[in-house]
Design an enzyme around this catalytic site. Structure first.
Site, mmCIF file in Angstrom:
data_model
loop_
_atom_site.group_PDB
_atom_site.id
_atom_site.type_symbol
_atom_site.label_atom_id
_atom_site.label_comp_id
_atom_site.label_asym_id
_atom_site.label_seq_id
_atom_site.Cartn_x
_atom_site.Cartn_y
_atom_site.Cartn_z
ATOM 1 C CE LYS A 185 119.553 24.650 24.324
ATOM 2 N NZ LYS A 185 120.652 24.438 23.345
ATOM 3 N NE ARG A 188 100.302 12.345 40.517
ATOM 4 C CZ ARG A 188 101.301 13.066 40.987
ATOM 5 N NH1 ARG A 188 101.129 13.827 42.051
ATOM 6 N NH2 ARG A 188 102.489 13.051 40.420
ATOM 7 N NE ARG A 219 107.664 15.265 48.721
ATOM 8 C CZ ARG A 219 107.246 14.732 47.584
ATOM 9 N NH1 ARG A 219 107.460 13.443 47.341
ATOM 10 N NH2 ARG A 219 106.629 15.465 46.680
HETATM 11 P P1 ADP Z 1 108.628 12.270 34.411
HETATM 12 O O1 ADP Z 1 107.188 12.244 34.011
HETATM 13 O O2 ADP Z 1 109.344 10.998 34.076
HETATM 14 O O3 ADP Z 1 108.850 12.738 35.805
HETATM 15 P P2 ADP Z 1 109.367 14.914 33.378
HETATM 16 O O4 ADP Z 1 109.056 15.366 32.010
HETATM 17 O O5 ADP Z 1 108.578 15.514 34.500
HETATM 18 O O6 ADP Z 1 109.320 13.322 33.422
HETATM 19 O O7 ADP Z 1 110.887 15.166 33.655
HETATM 20 C C1 ADP Z 1 111.498 14.672 34.827
HETATM 21 C C2 ADP Z 1 112.735 15.463 35.147
HETATM 22 O O8 ADP Z 1 113.684 15.373 34.078
HETATM 23 C C3 ADP Z 1 112.491 16.940 35.325
HETATM 24 O O9 ADP Z 1 112.063 17.265 36.622
HETATM 25 C C4 ADP Z 1 113.879 17.503 35.018
HETATM 26 O O10 ADP Z 1 114.718 17.310 36.131
HETATM 27 C C5 ADP Z 1 114.351 16.608 33.903
HETATM 28 N N1 ADP Z 1 114.009 17.179 32.591
HETATM 29 C C6 ADP Z 1 112.945 16.897 31.814
HETATM 30 N N2 ADP Z 1 112.944 17.628 30.679
HETATM 31 C C7 ADP Z 1 114.053 18.399 30.732
HETATM 32 C C8 ADP Z 1 114.640 19.401 29.879
HETATM 33 N N3 ADP Z 1 114.077 19.735 28.710
HETATM 34 N N4 ADP Z 1 115.790 19.981 30.275
HETATM 35 C C9 ADP Z 1 116.363 19.654 31.451
HETATM 36 N N5 ADP Z 1 115.879 18.733 32.298
HETATM 37 C C10 ADP Z 1 114.746 18.116 31.953
#
Ligand code: ADP
Length: 448
Positions: free
Chosen positions: A202, A292, A338
């Protein structure tokens, strides 16, 4: 047990790790690239060793050169810091194969958490709340995929199982676009991450980013050290972090924290880690685990009074923590800004030579930085030059301290984002607390 540690990183975190090692009486070996030969933190290390030219792929990302440096200097352990090889399972393997200690979890844990589908499956098994969607990769059949998306309900997001750095993700808002989006995301996943597997979940429209810090020793003690709110982001890069997350029921945080600690016990996790969640409408949704230490660990240190990097080293030495979960209390509020060498509003990088540093100081102010007057910032690496962290009795007090600290902070010779941070401390949405992850980009667009 080791008494000499190699620090496989650069910048402020290289200095931060040195300090923790020194506190435990552990000698340090700092590696550096040719571009970092003049870095001030090399002076305080017990030994230094050049591992290659400025380009990171030939130095800080060269696992074999780093392990060779450890063997040559007689270091018994390697701390990877953050970024570079810190979440690289092969690096952890190479270190173990050389008979050295990797300061972090096992290569198997890194591998599991590095595959987002596997990570999600492990989290569901441990009772950690996840974003709605299957805990497996998408099948090939387009009709089957469309049925899965229908069941979740649009909008959905397609994500590469091996993804990272905000790449390999695609939002799909309606059924007519799903087939094409799947093909494009698969192709990107293969190209960027050498793994065509993708999954679906979702898409949350306006979440906050809230994360839980954990730290585990090798004797089954898994502690969670509270939460952080890192919703102030630009292009998925965190700009401001704080602890605790404002306006969230502490009982709910404790429930999620316990589940994270439990997940660590189940997977045999050792070291520091962060469970990242999206938080929307009063609910937590796990998105990924970072295996990490994080850039923003100091805000947790200030509110808990615990030293996360020291605990990483203790865990790596095989020591059992003396602190137990019941001893972990959070006190007051901490905020980190930062500080980057970049234009505060166009964000174009501003490397160059620093002519003057006037550091803010006073009660409740911490500055983690490796810069000083005369230091030339290399252009090859990320632009963060300092982390300014404050601790106050409550959030209003912390905000006030940060305003004062930012106005006292001067870095001459280069352009920094201090003016942006100062404006954000007075921005009504942030001052109120509880902004979502799109807030900064919307604010910047309106301001322009
Ligand atoms: P990465 O490892 O590339 O950083 P993440 O899974 O942490 O990937 O997701 C990065 C960003 O993408 C999240 O911080 C959020 O902003 C957005 N994101 C990821 N999954 C979702 C989701 N299911 N719904 C809305 N935004 C998402």
């Amino acid at each position: 047990m080791f008494d000499k540690l190699l620090i496989a990183n650069r910048g402020e975190i290289a200095l931060r790790i040195q300090k923790a090692a020194r506190g435990l009486g552990i000698k340090t070996v700092c590696v550096y690239s040719q571009a970092d030969a003049e870095a001030p933190y090399l002076e305080t290390a017990d030994e230094t060793i050049c591992i290659g030219p400025g380009a990171a792929r030939n130095s800080y990302l060269n696992a074999d050169a780093i392990v060779l440096a450890a063997l040559q200097t007689g270091a018994g352990a390697i701390h990877p810091g953050y970024g570079f090889l810190s979440e690289n399972a092969r690096f952890a393997d190479v270190i173990a194969d050389a008979g050295l200690v990797f300061v972090g979890p096992s290569a198997d844990c890194i591998r599991t958490m590095g595959d987002k589908v596997e990570a999600k499956r492990a989290m569901i098994a441990a009772g950690v709340p996840c974003v709605p969607g299957p805990d497996s990769a998408l099948p090939q059949d387009v009709t089957a995929i469309a049925a899965i998306a229908d069941e979740i309900g649009y909008p959905v997001i397609l994500k590469a199982a091996g993804g990272g750095g905000g790449r390999g993700m695609r939002v799909v808002r309606s059924r007519e676009h799903i087939a094409e989006a799947v093909a494009l995301t698969r192709e990107e996943a293969q190209r960027f991450f050498n793994n065509p597997e993708i999954y679906i979940e979702k898409f949350l429209e306006n979440p906050r980013h809230v994360e839980i810090q954990v730290i585990c020793d090798s004797h089954g003690n898994a502690l969670w050290l509270g939460d952080r709110d890192c919703s102030m982001q630009r292009r998925h890069q965190k700009v401001i972090e704080e602890a605790p997350a404002p306006g969230i029921d502490r009982a709910l945080i404790a429930e999620v924290g316990e589940r994270c600690a439990n997940a660590c016990r189940q997977i045999g996790y050792v070291g520091a880690g962060t469970f990242e969640f999206l938080f929307e409408d009063g609910q937590f949704y796990f998105i990924e685990m970072n295996t990490r230490v994080q850039v923003e660990h100091p805000v947790t240190e200030l509110v808990t009074g615990l030293d996360i990097v020291t605990m990483q080293l203790q865990a790596a030495r095989g020591e059992a923590f003396t602190v137990q979960q019941g001893d972990v209390e959070t006190r007051g509020h901490a905020i980190e800004c930062r500080i980057n060498a970049e234009d505060p509003f166009t964000f174009s990088p501003s490397p160059g030579t620093i002519t003057e540093v006037v550091a803010p100081n006073g009660e409740g102010i911490r500055l983690d930085t490796h810069i000083r007057a005369g230091y030339t910032i290399p252009s090859q690496y990320d632009s963060m030059v300092a982390k300014l962290i404050v601790h106050g009795a409550d959030r209003a007090d912390a905000l006030q301290r940060m305003r004062k600290a930012l106005s006292d902070f001067r870095i001459g010779g280069i352009t920094t984002n201090i003016p942006l941070q100062a404006e954000l401390m007075n921005e009504p949405g942030f001052a109120k607390g509880g902004i979502n992850i799109h807030h900064l980009e919307h604010w910047l667009a309106e301001r322009a």
